[in-house]
Enzyme design. Structure first.
Site, PDB file in Angstrom:
ATOM      1  N   SER A  35      78.617 -69.055 -35.625  1.00 44.13           N
ATOM      2  CA  SER A  35      79.044 -69.013 -34.229  1.00 44.13           C
ATOM      3  C   SER A  35      78.651 -67.725 -33.523  1.00 44.13           C
ATOM      4  CB  SER A  35      80.562 -69.207 -34.143  1.00 44.13           C
ATOM      5  OG  SER A  35      81.231 -68.258 -34.952  1.00 44.13           O
ATOM      6  N   ASP A 318      88.215 -63.206 -29.183  1.00 41.88           N
ATOM      7  CA  ASP A 318      89.309 -63.837 -29.926  1.00 41.88           C
ATOM      8  C   ASP A 318      89.488 -63.077 -31.233  1.00 41.88           C
ATOM      9  OD1 ASP A 318      87.229 -64.689 -31.549  1.00 41.88           O
ATOM     10  OD2 ASP A 318      87.195 -66.721 -30.749  1.00 41.88           O
ATOM     11  N   HIS A 321      85.354 -63.094 -32.718  1.00 43.36           N
ATOM     12  CA  HIS A 321      84.118 -63.156 -31.940  1.00 43.36           C
ATOM     13  C   HIS A 321      84.087 -62.098 -30.844  1.00 43.36           C
ATOM     14  CE1 HIS A 321      84.585 -67.378 -33.463  1.00 43.36           C
ATOM     15  NE2 HIS A 321      83.339 -67.123 -33.821  1.00 43.36           N
TER      16      HIS A 321
END
Length: 652
Positions: A35, A318, A321
């Site tokens: 991600s 978050d 990330h």
């Protein structure tokens, strides 16, 4: 890294961002990872039509789901644009598939572990998979290399590959910090091996350039900080295992025989956290324990629901990330390593430019003296001062510089047909290069011995030059988010050169008011620049190997003069030169913080044709004393050089 997703709505169009196209030595950017690099494989149910999920904050101003705001770009998308490739989308996005759009070049998928990342490179079954946290498979396709093989295609050697991964091996328990220390260390090493397996597969398929990111310190994230409230030793244990992962990764990458460009992201993050205000982050906030949204401790000031929401003031969006601020830092960091050789390979060109200016000034002296040498057995001295300007375009790195010079020398007439002489010159040159205005300074000390021949209509010139090069205060500057960082160093070098010309005068007679001579020329020059290291051990500091740049040129031209009066003469020439050493320049380098991984990248591309023109005037002040001035211009496809000088010559 992993993020829990609810079942998604109908597929929608990827929101694209356009970049100005800029040249680079790479044909495309292909990304494999998790991600941290996912360009938008999943549709965004809470965003505008045509948007996809990226694991960072929305663009604002509200940053809220359903606000009509898309997610910001991640580091690989920003890097892709900076390299001139425009927008980047997911390779396996069901959004693209449903709308009949072509697949992108980004194979990174949120949630991928190291084994899944390698599978997206070599897998013949699932390969690249877009899958929800509940196991729902939205789309799959063969791995990158398997798909190439099935279509009979090969890896383009100019493709730049980007590989990252490892974080989800922690989040999925494949690396378990609660296990026995030796077991957990082995798990970390095995995860690194799985990631390197994909890199080795790219190597075997013919890849030449592979950028590999070290794993950021998962132990210094809001996610790990929250766990530390339950088990205080856990963040430190995770950090230690991240170090084990990266040590094994670096160790194995050293054995791969391609250009591995490592990104020391953990060190970069450490530097940012040491001085957050410099990078636009909030120095008065706990940037490791808090986040913009979706973690145990959303920041009460700059968080999405804080008093003054602003993700550019925070490092984490978050629990794991980065915000768009972090994404920009990572992109700028990667770009700085790719752009460094575009600037550093200009160091030999600065020396070549000073040498050619030196040679041009000598030729101006010789042209002004045409059929007006001193008496046999007599000396003629000269001194001149001038300036020069250099302009280069190297991929995305334009450069321009200014300098000054001082020359002096003399000639001695041996016979009616022969004259010999010596000259010496000092040249100072400063070059400003790149988007962050790097500054490179060179002092050149040049010496030349020459011989001239004039007999009837034939004439010729031979010269040999040598020089010492002092590169002082080399300052490579690079953008890191809102700030500019300078990496400094110095080095030295030397040059030697030979030049010769042969011409024939077509004027009616030796005492004609005008003379015109076609000529041929040959030039050879070699510049050697010693390797050097930039100061310190910061994540951006580099060391460079020795550089050599030869120049071999043949030319044809026309030289002429016109006597306005007995005291005043106009002179000039125009020439076309062909460069035979026009292969792209390369430089080998390594990060000071990771000296075991050396890689070679392309830089300056010499042009194969140059047009040169000189125009000057000489005026005899009194018998045996003359004042001269000249202007020289060189032009090629990507380079320009201009020089102007004023000189005084006198007979002894």
């Amino acid at each position: 890294m992993k993020r829990v997703l609810t079942p998604l709505a109908a597929a929608c169009l990827l929101a694209s961002t356009s970049f100005s196209l800029q040249a680079s030595p790479y044909s495309t950017l292909v990304v494999f990872g998790d991600s941290l690099s996912d360009a938008g494989q999943f549709a965004d149910p809470d965003g505008p039509a045509g948007s996809t999920v990226r694991f960072t904050n929305r663009t604002g101003p509200t940053y809220q789901p359903g606000s009509g705001e898309s997610y910001g770009l991640n580091a690989t998308q920003i890097l892709n644009g900076k390299l001139g490739f425009g927008s980047m989308s997911g390779s396996t996005s069901p959004v693209n598939q449903s709308l009949g759009l072509p697949d992108g070049s980004n194979y990174a998928v949120g949630g991928n572990t190291t084994s899944q990342i390698t599978d997206s490179i070599v897998g013949t079954g699932e390969g690249s998979v877009v899958e929800l946290s509940d196991g729902t498979n939205l789309r799959q396709r063969p791995g990158y290399l398997a798909e190439l093989a099935s279509s009979g295609r090969r890896v383009d050697a100019n493709t730049l590959f980007y590989v990252n991964g490892g974080g989800n091996d922690f989040l999925d328990g494949l690396i378990n910090p609660l296990a026995a220390p030796d077991v957990a260390t082995l798990q970390a090493q095995q995860a690194a091996t799985r990631l390197v397996d994909g890199v080795r597969a790219l190597e075997g398929a013919g890849a030449r350039y592979i950028m590999v990111s070290l794993l950021p310190d998962v132990g210094r994230t809001p996610f790990a900080t929250n766990l530390g409230g339950i088990i205080p030793s856990l963040p430190g244990t995770i950090s230690g295992l991240v170090s084990d992962f990266n040590q094994e990764l670096v160790s194995q990458l050293q054995a791969i025989d391609v250009e591995i460009i490592p990104l020391n992201v953990p060190l970069l993050v450490h530097e940012v956290l040491q001085d957050p205000g410099r990078y636009g982050l909030a120095a008065d906030q706990d940037l490791v324990a808090s986040c913009f949204d979706d973690c145990a401790v959303p920041n009460p000031v700059y968080g999405m629901n804080g008093s003054t929401p602003d993700p550019t003031r925070l490092l984490f969006d978050d629990g794991v990330h980065p915000t768009i601020a972090g994404q920009m830092l990572f992109a700028d960091y990667a770009y700085s390593l790719l752009a460094a050789p575009w600037e550093i390979t200009l160091l030999p060109e600065m020396a070549h430019g000073n040498l050619r200016s030196h040679q041009d000034q000598l030729r101006a002296q010789w042209q002004a003296d045409w059929e007006a040498w001193q008496a046999v057995g007599q000396w003629r001295a000269f001194t001149n001062a001038g300036g020069q300007r250099l302009d280069y375009d190297v991929y995305d790195s334009s450069a321009d510089g200014n300098g000054y010079n001082l020359n002096f020398g003399g000639s001695y007439r041996l016979t009616e047909a022969w004259r010999v002489g010596l000259a010496a010159g000092f040249y100072e040159q400063s070059l400003e290069a790149g988007e962050a205005d790097s500054d490179y300074d060179l002092n050149s000390y040049l010496a030349t011995a020459f011989a001239q021949y004039q007999q009837n209509r034939w004439w010729g010139e031979l010269a040999a030059s040598a020089g010492y090069l002092d590169y002082d205060d080399l300052k490579r500057q690079l953008d890191l988010g809102p700030t500019t960082r300078a990496e400094k160093g110095d080095t030295e070098g030397d040059l030697w050169a030979f030049t010769g010309r042969l011409g024939y005068d077509i004027a009616p007679s030796a005492d004609s008011q005008w003379h015109l001579s076609p000529f041929v020329s040959a030039d050879y020059a070699r510049v050697e620049v010693d390797g050097y290291g930039e100061d310190g051990q910061l994540s951006t500091a580099l060391s460079y190997d020795d550089q050599e740049r030869d120049s071999k040129r043949l030319g044809v031209g026309l030289q002429g003069l016109f006597d306005l009066s007995q005291q005043t003469r106009l002179f000039g020439e125009v020439a076309l030169e062909r460069e035979y050493e026009d292969d792209v320049s390369e430089v080998s380098m390594s990060l000071n913080s990771l000296p075991g991984i050396e890689y070679t990248l392309e830089g300056y591309v010499p042009t194969d044709k140059t047009t040169r023109a000189t125009l000057g005037v000489s005026h005899q002040l009194v018998e045996g004393l003359a004042l001269r001035g000249s202007y020289t211009y060189r032009n090629s496809d990507d380079d320009d050089q201009q020089g102007i000088n004023l000189s005084l010559s006198w007979d002894l």
